[in-house]
Design a protein around this motif. Structure first.
Motif: not given
Length: 288
Positions: A85-111
């Motif tokens: 919702a905010s273009s001023s926020l940068a984001f990153r995935v935490t190191a302890d997150s599982p390596k799911s297909m959401i990370i692999d395919f970058e399925l964030y926001c609209d995707r």
């Protein structure tokens, strides 16, 4: 085992016409052959069990950290809805997150819509497969249908593992549904047709128990790896097992007699069942 030791309603002469159920009773309604058919049916169901139970773990949502780029503040835990919702926020995935297909395919926001599409595509494929391919087994036989569906299972499982985009994954999932669902339903009917009248429920019971066991085992794969592609290797193994089982499939005598009208082949299958079940007799009866 002698023919006289079996619990059958009659001991027919060679010229006597018998039904398929009476033929199954004569060759032992539940023996080694029926156990083999249950094992084969479970191998055919194995890929379907894997994809239905493991997919939620392959799509686990990661944890995020956000940073306000305007103020160069520290990275703090945040939710996906915040940086979407905010273009001023940068984001990153935490190191302890599982390596799911959401990370692999970058399925964030609209995707993120692809998460639902990947799961739904399999069931849409199931509907299409059951509608178009299931009639094959009723018209041409269970063996005919299974031998044309099962070779695709390891290929689709490998394509699932090697998918490089969410669009490709949706297509693979749809095709998998088109193949796995009619193959699984055909395998169930095929196994039941070898059973005696009182033993048909054994097939459904064993398939449900195995499905429950696979469902319980799927979370345990997270103890070994959190990488969805490595988890998917089990899907490939299941597809190979289903393909190999194809070479032990015999057409069910019920289909041979009632659908294909191939009485000579039905007698050959009954003789194989009798030998495997330890029944000493030559099966030369007519059918009606």
């Amino acid at each position: 085992m002698r023919l006289e030791d079996l619990e059958v309603p009659f001991l027919p002469s060679r010229s006597h016409g018998i039904t398929v159920d009476e033929g199954i009773a004569l060759t032992k309604p539940f023996g080694r052959h029926q156990i083999l058919t249950i094992i084969i049916a479970n191998l055919i169901w194995f890929p379907t069990n894997i994809i239905l139970t493991a997919l939620p773990y392959m799509q686990q949502r990661p944890s995020f950290e956000c940073q306000d780029t305007a103020s160069s503040a520290d990275w703090i835990p945040c939710e996906e809805s915040q940086f979407c919702a905010s273009s001023s926020l940068a984001f990153r995935v935490t190191a302890d997150s599982p390596k799911s297909m959401i990370i692999d395919f970058e399925l964030y926001c609209d995707r993120s819509i692809y998460i639902a599409l990947i799961a739904s595509a399999f069931f849409i494929g199931c509907l299409a497969g059951l509608f178009f391919f299931s009639p094959l087994s009723d018209k041409y036989g269970r063996k005919y249908a299974l031998r044309r569906l099962l070779p695709f299972e390891p290929v689709l499982a490998l394509a699932f593992c090697l998918s490089f985009s969410p669009e490709m994954m949706v297509v693979v999932q749809f095709l998998a549904g088109c193949v796995l669902c009619p193959a699984s339903m055909t395998a169930f009917v095929w196994a039941v047709e070898f059973m005696g009248v009182k033993h048909g429920n054994i097939v459904a019971t064993v398939l449900n128990v195995v499905y429950a066991v696979v469902s319980m085992m799927s979370p345990l794969t997270m103890l070994v790896t959190d990488d969805w592609r490595q988890m998917a290797y089990l899907y490939v193994v299941a597809g190979i097992c289903a393909f190999v089982s194809m070479f032990w499939i015999e057409e069910s005598p019920r289909t041979l007699v009632t659908v294909l009208k191939n009485y000579d082949e039905a007698r050959k299958v009954f003789r194989k069942i009798a030998r495997r079940n330890g029944v000493e007799q030559e099966f030369n009866y007519r059918f009606y």
